[in-house]
Each structure stands twice: as C-alpha cells, then as structure tokens.
Enzyme design. Structure first.
Site, PDB file in Angstrom:
ATOM      1  N   LYS A  73      -2.331  11.668  -7.804  1.00  0.00           N
ATOM      2  CA  LYS A  73      -1.616  12.932  -8.058  1.00  0.00           C
ATOM      3  C   LYS A  73      -0.128  12.668  -8.274  1.00  0.00           C
ATOM      4  O   LYS A  73       0.466  13.122  -9.254  1.00  0.00           O
ATOM      5  CB  LYS A  73      -1.833  13.919  -6.895  1.00  0.00           C
ATOM      6  N   THR A  74       0.473  11.936  -7.337  1.00  0.00           N
ATOM      7  CA  THR A  74       1.906  11.647  -7.438  1.00  0.00           C
ATOM      8  C   THR A  74       2.193  10.783  -8.669  1.00  0.00           C
ATOM      9  O   THR A  74       3.185  11.003  -9.377  1.00  0.00           O
ATOM     10  CB  THR A  74       2.379  10.910  -6.165  1.00  0.00           C
ATOM     11  N   THR A 167      -4.156  18.351  -1.233  1.00  0.00           N
ATOM     12  CA  THR A 167      -5.483  17.850  -0.853  1.00  0.00           C
ATOM     13  C   THR A 167      -6.336  19.028  -0.385  1.00  0.00           C
ATOM     14  O   THR A 167      -7.495  18.867  -0.072  1.00  0.00           O
ATOM     15  CB  THR A 167      -5.364  16.851   0.321  1.00  0.00           C
ATOM     16  N   ARG A 226      -5.310   4.035  -3.550  1.00  0.00           N
ATOM     17  CA  ARG A 226      -4.349   3.630  -2.517  1.00  0.00           C
ATOM     18  C   ARG A 226      -4.978   2.635  -1.551  1.00  0.00           C
ATOM     19  O   ARG A 226      -4.326   1.693  -1.093  1.00  0.00           O
ATOM     20  CB  ARG A 226      -3.794   4.850  -1.774  1.00  0.00           C
TER      21      ARG A 226
HETATM   22  P1  ADP Z   1      -1.890  10.680  -4.442  1.00  0.00           P
HETATM   23  O1  ADP Z   1      -0.597  11.289  -4.843  1.00  0.00           O
HETATM   24  O2  ADP Z   1      -3.090  11.349  -5.040  1.00  0.00           O
HETATM   25  O3  ADP Z   1      -2.035  10.529  -2.938  1.00  0.00           O
HETATM   26  P2  ADP Z   1      -0.817   8.281  -5.691  1.00  0.00           P
HETATM   27  O4  ADP Z   1      -0.436   8.775  -7.027  1.00  0.00           O
HETATM   28  O5  ADP Z   1       0.291   8.081  -4.687  1.00  0.00           O
HETATM   29  O6  ADP Z   1      -1.965   9.182  -5.041  1.00  0.00           O
HETATM   30  O7  ADP Z   1      -1.628   6.915  -5.911  1.00  0.00           O
HETATM   31  C1  ADP Z   1      -1.762   5.937  -4.906  1.00  0.00           C
HETATM   32  C2  ADP Z   1      -1.505   4.567  -5.502  1.00  0.00           C
HETATM   33  O8  ADP Z   1      -2.547   4.282  -6.448  1.00  0.00           O
HETATM   34  C3  ADP Z   1      -0.190   4.468  -6.258  1.00  0.00           C
HETATM   35  O9  ADP Z   1       0.472   3.290  -5.848  1.00  0.00           O
HETATM   36  C4  ADP Z   1      -0.560   4.333  -7.712  1.00  0.00           C
HETATM   37  O10 ADP Z   1       0.196   3.355  -8.290  1.00  0.00           O
HETATM   38  C5  ADP Z   1      -2.016   3.904  -7.703  1.00  0.00           C
HETATM   39  N1  ADP Z   1      -2.788   4.589  -8.738  1.00  0.00           N
HETATM   40  C6  ADP Z   1      -3.445   5.764  -8.611  1.00  0.00           C
HETATM   41  N2  ADP Z   1      -4.070   6.087  -9.759  1.00  0.00           N
HETATM   42  C7  ADP Z   1      -3.808   5.092 -10.634  1.00  0.00           C
HETATM   43  C8  ADP Z   1      -4.199   4.836 -11.997  1.00  0.00           C
HETATM   44  N3  ADP Z   1      -4.996   5.690 -12.671  1.00  0.00           N
HETATM   45  N4  ADP Z   1      -3.774   3.699 -12.586  1.00  0.00           N
HETATM   46  C9  ADP Z   1      -2.985   2.831 -11.926  1.00  0.00           C
HETATM   47  N5  ADP Z   1      -2.587   3.002 -10.645  1.00  0.00           N
HETATM   48  C10 ADP Z   1      -2.989   4.120  -9.987  1.00  0.00           C
END
Ligand code: ADP
Length: 337
Positions: A73-74, A167, A226
């Site tokens: 998401k982030t 979430t 993650r």
């Molecule tokens: P959320 O915000 O959903 O908790 P994040 O965006 O922080 O998740 O993602 C967690 C980690 O996974 C980050 O370090 C990101 O770089 C990696 N990540 C997530 N999705 C991808 C993707 N599609 N391709 C490459 N890296 C990803």
C-alpha cells in the site's frame, strides 16, 4: 488565522520513523511501476488515471488502498507520487489529533501534492469530517471560537490528492469511503512474485542468493512482501557473519528454524491460534474476543494480521458464530478431534 510552522509539519509528517531505518526502507521500495513486481491490473488502472490527470492538468483523484499489512500500500503511494512528479507528504491517522494538526499539514502545500494517510481508519471523527470538504471542494473549514459565537471560516486549498491506506476497510465510514474515486484492494502475493521480489531486494542489499534459496523464502513468507524481505535480511545477517557472499537453501532453512517459521510459513502465533481452537474449544466456533484472551494477542492483530493469511491458506474459517479450524488446518497442526 491558522499558520503552520515547519516544526509543526515535521512532527506530523513522517511520524514514528527512525532516520537510518527510513533510508534503508526507502532504498528497498520500488520507485516506479516498472520496479513493482506483479500487480498488473492495479498498475494498469493507475497508469490510466495518472495519464488522464496529467493531460487534464488536474490533480489525481483520491485513492484508497486496503488489504493486510506488508502488501504494497505504502509503496504504491510513493510510486504514484513519483509518476505524477508531485511532492508527497506522509502521515498517519493516529498522528493527527487536533483540527490544527490537519490544518498544519494541508496549508501551504503545492498544487497537486500527494498526502498519504496511513492507517486512515484511525482518524478521529472530527478530523475525518474536516477532510470531506478538503476532498470534495479543496477547502478547509475552520471553526473559530466556541458555543453560540463560534464562526466557521473557509480556507481555499490547492488541488491535492489524498491517498489513504487501511488494513481495516470495515472501519472506514461510508462518507469517507465514498469520497475516494478509486478503491484498490491488495491481495496476497503468489510464490513466483515473491521469488522475483526477493531477488530484486537481494541485489539492493548486495547479497547473492541461489534460485532454490529464493523459492524457499518465497514459500515461507506468508505470501507477504514485508515478511519475505524481513526473512531475507535475517538470512543475509547469517551469511555475513559466516563470511558467505551467497545465500543457500540450507542457510534459509537454518535461519527459518531459528525464527520458528515452519514449512508453509506459519509462525508460533499462527500455530497457537489453530491449536487453541482445536484443543481448548474442541473446534467449536470461537469468538474473536475469546481467541484474543486465550492467545494473549490483541483482537486487531488477530483479525487483521493473522486471520487473513490463515483463511487464505484454507486453514481457518470464519462462521457467523466464530472461528473454526478447517480439516486441512487440523491436519497441519497434527491434531485429531
Ligand atoms: P504496506 O504499506 O501494505 O504495509 P509496503 O508498501 O510498506 O506495505 O510494502 C512492504 C515492503 O514490501 C516494502 O519494502 C516494499 O518495498 C515491498 N514491496 C511490496 N510490494 C512490492 C512490489 N509489488 N514490488 C516490489 N516490492 C514490493
């Protein structure tokens, strides 16, 4: 007149992050759609929205991402801001306590800025209501004074894009939900996508990894980016300590055993949840609250972190009367009822 100082903004934006960790996290995040693994449909839809906004010289419509933690998401929010070439401000629903906090964030932004509100379900109701005119009319209504003499003044804001992440979609009120022009649900990754991601992150971390070792991590990462990255970093530590420049399957297995992660990626709490339902409650439906007490985890974590994966794996089922373990789940924990 509300004024926001730089210090005020600094405290509200990027809350709870340590500088060194932030640097590493940033380098691991994809910086463009092409660096994002998988998510074909989402990237395609977003590219069209972005292209259209650019052509119309308008701000991008507000976007709400939802789904379990660690699924991108982030990362999407960062990539969108980059693709728009727009400044991005990051905050968290729980960091905005007073109406002045929101005003501090929103006043003085450049047109077309992206404001990312993580955990948007944690916004207080009065703050959420302040967001409605921001999202609809690019205006901030500020109440001055109290009681009968209170007055509302309206500040015009530049056009901005709010990107929310949660979430807990069920906790987002429908008026807030309706103000997002696009809702994107991010589902779990499959093993192949995680395999590619692990290779991508290993390169950034400057460590070699065999194909089999990458797959071993992918299979045991709860289908979550993650977690795959976290495991990769721990195995990297082990490799570094043992003067190895390449991660092998044996190393992965050794470290995962130390971490208490089993063949299919379940950790101790996952197994605990399944075992408690099966042995303490004879697999009769168990309510969330009871499960939280029995496992000493909080309800939110069980519902939004553990359950989605256990359900996705077909090990747990939600029934109207509570949670029960499936036949596969019972087999996995080796219990017979
Ligand atoms: P959320 O915000 O959903 O908790 P994040 O965006 O922080 O998740 O993602 C967690 C980690 O996974 C980050 O370090 C990101 O770089 C990696 N990540 C997530 N999705 C991808 C993707 N599609 N391709 C490459 N890296 C990803």
């Amino acid at each position: 007149m509300i004024k926001s100082t730089l210090e005020e903004k600094k405290g509200l934006l990027n809350p709870e992050k340590k500088v060194s960790e932030e640097g590493l996290e940033r380098s691991l995040r994809p910086s463009s759609f092409s660096e994002m693994i998988g998510r074909k449909k989402e990237k395609h839809n977003l590219s069209i929205m972005i292209e259209s906004a650019k052509k119309r010289k308008a701000s991008l419509d507000h976007i709400l991402f939802h789904g379990p933690p660690g699924l991108g998401k982030t990362s999407f929010a960062h990539v969108i801001a980059r693709e728009l070439n727009a400044p991005m401000y990051v905050t968290n629903g729980s960091a905005i306590e007073r109406s002045g906090d929101l005003a501090a964030i929103l006043t003085g932004l450049e047109p077309f800025s992206v404001v990312f509100i993580d955990e948007i379900h944690r916004l207080r109701i009065n703050i959420e209501e302040m967001l409605y005119p921001v999202m609809e009319d690019s205006a901030l209504d500020i109440v001055i004074g109290k009681g009968p003499s209170a007055k509302t003044i309206r500040l015009d804001l530049p056009q901005i894009t709010i990107i929310g992440a949660t979430t807990k979609m069920a906790s987002i009120s429908s008026p807030l939900r309706d103000r997002f022009g696009m809702h994107i649900r991010l589902d779990f990754y499959n093993d192949d996508e995680l395999f590619l991601m692990i290779n991508q992150k290993a390169k950034i971390l400057r460590i070699g990894i065999t194909e089999d070792a990458s797959y071993e991590i992918a299979k045991r990462s709860r289908m979550t980016a993650r977690i795959a990255i976290r495991i990769l970093k721990r195995v990297r530590d082990y490799a570094v300590v043992n003067n190895s420049v390449i991660i092998s399957t044996e190393m992965v297995r050794f470290v995962l055993d130390l971490m208490g992660i089993d063949q299919i990626g379940l950790d101790e709490t996952d197994r605990e949840i399944l075992k408690i339902i099966v042995s303490q409650f004879e697999n009769k439906p168990v309510g969330l609250n009871t499960l939280a007490v029995a496992t000493a985890e909080d309800e939110n974590t069980i519902e939004n972190v553990y359950e989605p994966f256990l359900i996705k794996k077909g090990l747990l089922k939600r029934t109207p009367r509570g949670r029960v373990v499936t036949a596969t789940g019972i087999e996995i924990i080796g219990k017979k009822i």
